[in-house]
Design a protein around this motif. Sequence first.
Motif, PDB file in Angstrom:
ATOM      1  N   PRO A 174      38.944  31.401   1.943  1.00  0.00           N
ATOM      2  CA  PRO A 174      37.893  30.572   2.568  1.00  0.00           C
ATOM      3  C   PRO A 174      38.374  30.031   3.917  1.00  0.00           C
ATOM      4  O   PRO A 174      39.533  29.633   4.038  1.00  0.00           O
ATOM      5  CB  PRO A 174      37.709  29.428   1.570  1.00  0.00           C
TER       6      PRO A 174
ATOM      7  N   GLU B   1      38.418  27.499   7.307  1.00  0.00           N
ATOM      8  CA  GLU B   1      38.239  26.091   7.630  1.00  0.00           C
ATOM      9  C   GLU B   1      37.207  25.995   8.749  1.00  0.00           C
ATOM     10  O   GLU B   1      37.221  26.783   9.673  1.00  0.00           O
ATOM     11  CB  GLU B   1      39.563  25.479   8.111  1.00  0.00           C
TER      12      GLU B   1
ATOM     13  N   THR C 198      31.765  18.382   5.333  1.00  0.00           N
ATOM     14  CA  THR C 198      31.498  19.081   4.078  1.00  0.00           C
ATOM     15  C   THR C 198      30.116  18.746   3.520  1.00  0.00           C
ATOM     16  O   THR C 198      29.374  19.639   3.109  1.00  0.00           O
ATOM     17  CB  THR C 198      32.585  18.716   3.046  1.00  0.00           C
TER      18      THR C 198
ATOM     19  N   ASN D  89      36.654  22.502   4.246  1.00  0.00           N
ATOM     20  CA  ASN D  89      37.959  23.098   3.931  1.00  0.00           C
ATOM     21  C   ASN D  89      39.108  22.660   4.836  1.00  0.00           C
ATOM     22  O   ASN D  89      40.228  23.168   4.713  1.00  0.00           O
ATOM     23  CB  ASN D  89      37.900  24.637   3.967  1.00  0.00           C
TER      24      ASN D  89
ATOM     25  N   PHE E  28      42.653  21.560   3.576  1.00  0.00           N
ATOM     26  CA  PHE E  28      42.742  21.778   2.129  1.00  0.00           C
ATOM     27  C   PHE E  28      43.913  22.721   1.844  1.00  0.00           C
ATOM     28  O   PHE E  28      44.169  23.647   2.608  1.00  0.00           O
ATOM     29  CB  PHE E  28      41.466  22.431   1.575  1.00  0.00           C
TER      30      PHE E  28
ATOM     31  N   LYS F 224      41.063  24.848  -1.623  1.00  0.00           N
ATOM     32  CA  LYS F 224      39.990  25.673  -1.036  1.00  0.00           C
ATOM     33  C   LYS F 224      39.261  26.458  -2.118  1.00  0.00           C
ATOM     34  O   LYS F 224      38.029  26.578  -2.100  1.00  0.00           O
ATOM     35  CB  LYS F 224      40.573  26.647  -0.005  1.00  0.00           C
TER      36      LYS F 224
ATOM     37  N   ALA G 153      37.033  24.219  -3.940  1.00  0.00           N
ATOM     38  CA  ALA G 153      35.863  23.878  -3.126  1.00  0.00           C
ATOM     39  C   ALA G 153      34.835  25.013  -3.174  1.00  0.00           C
ATOM     40  O   ALA G 153      33.627  24.757  -3.151  1.00  0.00           O
ATOM     41  CB  ALA G 153      36.293  23.605  -1.692  1.00  0.00           C
ATOM     42  N   GLU G 154      35.306  26.253  -3.255  1.00  0.00           N
ATOM     43  CA  GLU G 154      34.382  27.376  -3.362  1.00  0.00           C
ATOM     44  C   GLU G 154      33.558  27.259  -4.640  1.00  0.00           C
ATOM     45  O   GLU G 154      32.350  27.492  -4.648  1.00  0.00           O
ATOM     46  CB  GLU G 154      35.143  28.714  -3.380  1.00  0.00           C
TER      47      GLU G 154
END
Lengths: 437, 254
Positions: free
Chosen positions: B92, B94, B100, B148, B151, B156, B159-160
């Motif tokens: 992922p 940034e 976010t 991200n 992170f 990460k 977060a996905e």
Amino acid sequence: MNAEIRPIRTPAEQALIAELGGLPAGTDRLADLRRAAARSFEENGLPHRRVEEWKYTDLRTLMREATPVAGTAAVAEADARARLLREVEARRIVVANGAVVPELSDLAGLEEGLTVTTLAAAIASGDEVLSRVGGILPGRYDAALALNTALARDGVVLTVAPGVTIERPIHVAHVFAGDAAAASYARSLVVVGAGAKLTYVESFEGPEAVAYQANAATEFVVGDEAHLDVVRLQEDGASAFHLATLLFDVGREAQVHAFTFGLGAGVARTSLYATLSGESSQVGFNGASLLKGRQHADSTLFVDHQVPGCESRELFKTVLDDSARGVFQGKIVVRQAAQKTDGRMMSRALVLGEDAEMDNKPELEIFADDVQCGHGATCGDIDEELLFYLRARGIPLKEAQSLLVQAFVGEAVETVEHEGLREALVERAEAWLKARG
Amino acid sequence: MAMLEIDNLHAKIDGEHGKEILKGLSLKVNPGEVHAIMGPNGSGKSTLSYILAGKEDYEVTDGSVTLDGEDLLEMEIDERAAKGVFLAFQYPVEVPGVATMTFLRSALNAQRKKRGEEEISTPDFLRLVKDKAGHLGISQDMLKRGVNVGFSGGEKKRAEILQMAILEPKLCILDETDSGLDIDALKIVSEGVNALRSPDRAMIVITHYQRLLNHIVPDFVHVMHKGRIVRSGGKELALELEANGYAEYQQDAA
Ligand SMILES: Nc1ncnc2c1ncn2[C@@H]1O[C@H](COP(=O)(O)OP(=O)(O)OP(=O)(O)O)[C@@H](O)[C@H]1O
Ligand SMILES: [Mg+2]
């Protein structure tokens, strides 16, 4: 040598010189300054691309015509046109066609320690503050400033007494009113006493379709340990020509932060000269330009470290759509005496339009040996990887681009300390992006 | 009709001399199913996931892909997302300067809008994020940062999955979501993924390790090699691969 032969005067130069011939007589210091400025213009004329500081903004070619000096604006029209930053709580002063409009200006109930007058009134009364006008010199011939010095009749003259904090920002709203092409010249002076604090805002706007010229110069004399925040929002009409000069003299341990935001005018040139004359000051000169169509915008900075221990930071962001052209020229000079100077300058451009172009020229000129200085410039397209990531989450192309452009510009806008102003600028950026469709 | 039908897909890197990566790949995925794809490095797993998501660096030279009978390859990237395709990226990116929360909200609302649904209200959105983030051990501080930004690798990946939980896609493609996760995080993430399993949602889980498949138990396991699926089986195939590696397929191909 060929270079010494004066080229034939352009119609614009001829018209301007004729205008300068009509200067009022006078024996005061200001009259002398005006005559000197007029003479230097007659000698040097409009700069062209072979003049280093105007290399990318050939004023001689771009300024085909010199429009006559604008007449007095109708108050109602000036009021209707001055829309920018109205939502920000500030003491508002309207300058229309180069003259302060008392009916639209909030000049009553000034805070203790704040004096606000107009250049015209100061001249009429022989105010001693006039001795400070024209006190900061750019150190080189600057055509826009010379014209301003010679032709400006009015502007805002403001002083903050030592030690006084003025909480409410001062907003000088420049506006052009009228439907015939004309030129406005405004000259302002801001004196911030030792240890005083001030937030000063300038905005510029006018009709979209009128080819007017707005020439504005403001001098900022910043005392020792004073704090000055300057925010400048330029949204002149798409056919307008905008010439701006900002001059700073910064005292010992003073803190100055300026943010210039340029979205308007067909051609804009903003020159910023800063002389760091007192030790250990901290200055930040940041800015952003959002350009589209065939707009041309030039930000030229000259930061002169004359004494030891000062810190300067410059961050400029330019977004270029369509076939717009952006120019950034920044020069940090560190004099021999200016040891322990910490100077950093960065220009970043984001190119959205296929035919857009950016010219970046950051420079360092260092004569001291114990300094930390750096500069850089980047120019690139929108990051495809980031764009893909946003789109893969369902965000449509234009919206994804807008988010990334906002993030790009945001890094510079975030340096504006005043929350209301910062939000207002973000809103202007959003409006620009929305207009892109 | 399957939800996702990939038929004889050939794709190459875009450009004149772009090399061919997918060489006749076929796969059918029905609602409710979880398919694991395993295969050696460079076999084209991420390429497949990118092509499904719509990345423009590839050119499809042959074959077809349909989602619920519609030609997926004809759709814009964001249109695919609105139709329910979600790729949890192997790496992922940034996105500095894009908050976010702004990002999540823009994504959710854009998808809703495209489907003709109403935008989510602010309180509902905040509640939704708070609830899902809590389950995945994502702090409020992380949500305050740029997408991200700063992170760790494992954060990460989490977060996905948070994005996936919020967007509730129809087809989830997880590209090595397990890599970079510590043992506890692997459990948390797997629970997050399992919570999303449902009869009308399908998943394609790309992984190198059988370990993930202990948590997210697949219905089918496929072996991908040189741009093709060379073998398919049940979950026991993953165990076999864990024991023997890909030597057998390397020989086949030679
Ligand atoms: N944009 C690209 N440009 C050039 N080569 C590429 C590009 N994308 C993928 N490749 C190549 O295509 C092949 C397949 O890559 P891909 O990332 O799909 O493999 P993978 O199966 O996901 O591998 P891994 O298990 O290591 O993640 C590799 O040889 C890779 O180098
Ligand atoms: Mg991969």
